[in-house]
Design an enzyme around this catalytic site. Structure first.
Site, PDB file in Angstrom:
ATOM      1  N   THR A   1     -22.956  79.350  14.311  1.00 39.63           N
ATOM      2  CA  THR A   1     -22.164  80.515  13.925  1.00 39.63           C
ATOM      3  C   THR A   1     -21.386  80.275  12.637  1.00 39.63           C
ATOM      4  OG1 THR A   1     -20.551  79.761  15.568  1.00 39.63           O
ATOM      5  CG2 THR A   1     -21.956  81.604  16.175  1.00 39.63           C
ATOM      6  N   THR A   2     -21.112  79.018  12.285  1.00 43.71           N
ATOM      7  CA  THR A   2     -20.502  78.718  10.991  1.00 43.71           C
ATOM      8  C   THR A   2     -21.413  79.162   9.852  1.00 43.71           C
ATOM      9  OG1 THR A   2     -19.225  76.876  11.884  1.00 43.71           O
ATOM     10  CG2 THR A   2     -19.631  76.839   9.529  1.00 43.71           C
TER      11      THR A   2
ATOM     12  N   TYR B   1     -19.395  88.225  24.795  1.00 45.65           N
ATOM     13  CA  TYR B   1     -19.072  89.651  24.919  1.00 45.65           C
ATOM     14  C   TYR B   1     -19.157  90.167  26.359  1.00 45.65           C
ATOM     15  CZ  TYR B   1     -18.741  94.648  24.139  1.00 45.65           C
ATOM     16  OH  TYR B   1     -18.343  95.954  24.199  1.00 45.65           O
TER      17      TYR B   1
ATOM     18  N   TYR C   1     -22.914  74.971  24.674  1.00 44.48           N
ATOM     19  CA  TYR C   1     -21.836  75.175  23.700  1.00 44.48           C
ATOM     20  C   TYR C   1     -20.802  76.106  24.292  1.00 44.48           C
ATOM     21  CZ  TYR C   1     -19.613  76.462  19.198  1.00 44.48           C
ATOM     22  OH  TYR C   1     -18.727  76.692  18.169  1.00 44.48           O
TER      23      TYR C   1
ATOM     24  N   ARG D   1     -14.321  82.460  21.028  1.00 45.63           N
ATOM     25  CA  ARG D   1     -15.263  83.382  20.404  1.00 45.63           C
ATOM     26  C   ARG D   1     -16.104  84.153  21.427  1.00 45.63           C
ATOM     27  NH1 ARG D   1     -16.280  82.861  14.816  1.00 45.63           N
ATOM     28  NH2 ARG D   1     -15.073  81.205  13.843  1.00 45.63           N
TER      29      ARG D   1
ATOM     30  N   LYS E   1     -21.441  70.753  23.674  1.00 42.16           N
ATOM     31  CA  LYS E   1     -20.458  70.885  22.602  1.00 42.16           C
ATOM     32  C   LYS E   1     -19.280  71.642  23.195  1.00 42.16           C
ATOM     33  CE  LYS E   1     -19.520  72.896  18.059  1.00 42.16           C
ATOM     34  NZ  LYS E   1     -20.011  73.790  16.968  1.00 42.16           N
TER      35      LYS E   1
ATOM     36  N   ILE F   1     -19.628  67.958  16.464  1.00 43.27           N
ATOM     37  CA  ILE F   1     -20.344  68.891  15.593  1.00 43.27           C
ATOM     38  C   ILE F   1     -19.271  69.596  14.788  1.00 43.27           C
ATOM     39  CG2 ILE F   1     -21.796  70.943  15.437  1.00 43.27           C
ATOM     40  CD1 ILE F   1     -23.307  69.955  17.884  1.00 43.27           C
TER      41      ILE F   1
END
Length: 291
Positions: free
Chosen positions: A46-47, A109, A135, A140, A164, A206
């Site tokens: 997402t980065t 979401y 992850y 987020r 992660k 990460i």
């Protein structure tokens, strides 16, 4: 999965002023982080602003990263979504022969139950030709993946090999470290907390910061894993203000501001992400003068 210990870097996606992908800048960035000592790279995290990339662009980015890394370090590919069937289709169709593993974010979401998260990961792991890295990033996704759910997946599903963990909850992190299978890796997803998490027993990071601070961040992780904590602490505190600046407004606005100051990439984005404000950009410049 020894190859996924140490420092991984979640690559940004450089853009040009017209918002097209800047392939030359991406090649420069890949070479910069590898020369800086990172142990592996992560593409399509997402980065990398993946929500703004088309399916064709994601495929092109993955292939380009494989080509330019050229097996110098392992490549992890980000493939995650709140649509389990879509993740399965992508895992089945993507050319993943050169990937070391898949980093898959928890469903976002829709805020599924813990059982829903468990079944999501169990389903995609069964379809994946590569090992899966869980992850957890509740800030987020809107839903925390509990230690119990993580450990259940770690023990039940052979193809799930790592986590992660970016909840920022140190107690939860320690529960996972304490209860995990021997060969299951726990990887930090919080640059500012990486050092204490490594001290608790995590296997690496990460990192967002390693896009720019590749040399010092990789050295911090390496010395911590060697139990040389005085050296690791010195590097952590050297970088600490940088971490604050990188995440004070938005990720990847902060890290792209650092990279733009250094001339590695342009300071360009796709909406809804905007560049760092002028005030933050000046602060980054002042920090770099003394760094």
């Amino acid at each position: 999965m020894e190859q996924l210990k140490g420092t991984g870097v979640a690559l940004v996606t450089p853009f040009k002023a017209d918002e097209s992908i800047d392939w030359n800048a991406l090649e420069n960035l890949i070479n910069y982080v590898i020369d800086g000592g990172v142990n592996y790279v992560v593409t399509l995290g997402t980065t990398g602003e993946t929500p703004t990339l088309s399916a064709d662009e994601k495929l092109d980015l993955m292939k380009f990263t494989f080509e330019k890394v050229s097996k110098r370090v392992p490549v992890v590919v980000g493939i995650g979504d709140y649509n389990t069937r879509d993740v399965v289709k992508r895992l089945e169709k993507c050319p993943l022969d050169e990937a070391a593993a898949i980093l898959s974010v928890a469903p976002y979401y829709s805020k599924p139950t813990q059982e829903g998260i468990y079944q999501h990961y169990k389903t995609i792991a069964a379809a994946s030709p590569k090992p899966i890295i869980l992850y957890n990033v509740p800030g987020r996704t809107g839903r925390n993946m509990t230690a119990d759910t993580t450990l259940r997946l770690a023990h039940d599903v052979e193809n799930i090999v790592a986590m992660k963990e970016a909840s920022g909850d140190m107690a939860q992190c320690m529960q996972i470290i304490q209860g995990k299978p021997k060969d299951f890796l726990v990887i930090s997803g919080d640059d500012a907390l990486a050092l204490p998490q490594l001290a608790c027993g995590m296997d690496g990071v990460i990192s967002v910061a390693a896009n720019f601070l590749a040399k010092d961040f990789s050295a911090m992780v390496k010395t911590a894993l060697e139990n040389n904590y005085p050296a690791a602490r010195a590097l952590h505190y050297k970088m600490m203000q940088g971490f604050d600046l990188m995440f004070s407004e938005n990720n990847p606005a902060g890290i792209k501001g650092f990279l733009a100051h250094a001339g590695i990439i342009g300071n360009y984005f796709r909406l809804p992400v905007l560049p760092a404000t002028d005030a933050l950009y000046r602060q980054i410049g002042e920090y770099l003068k003394q760094y």
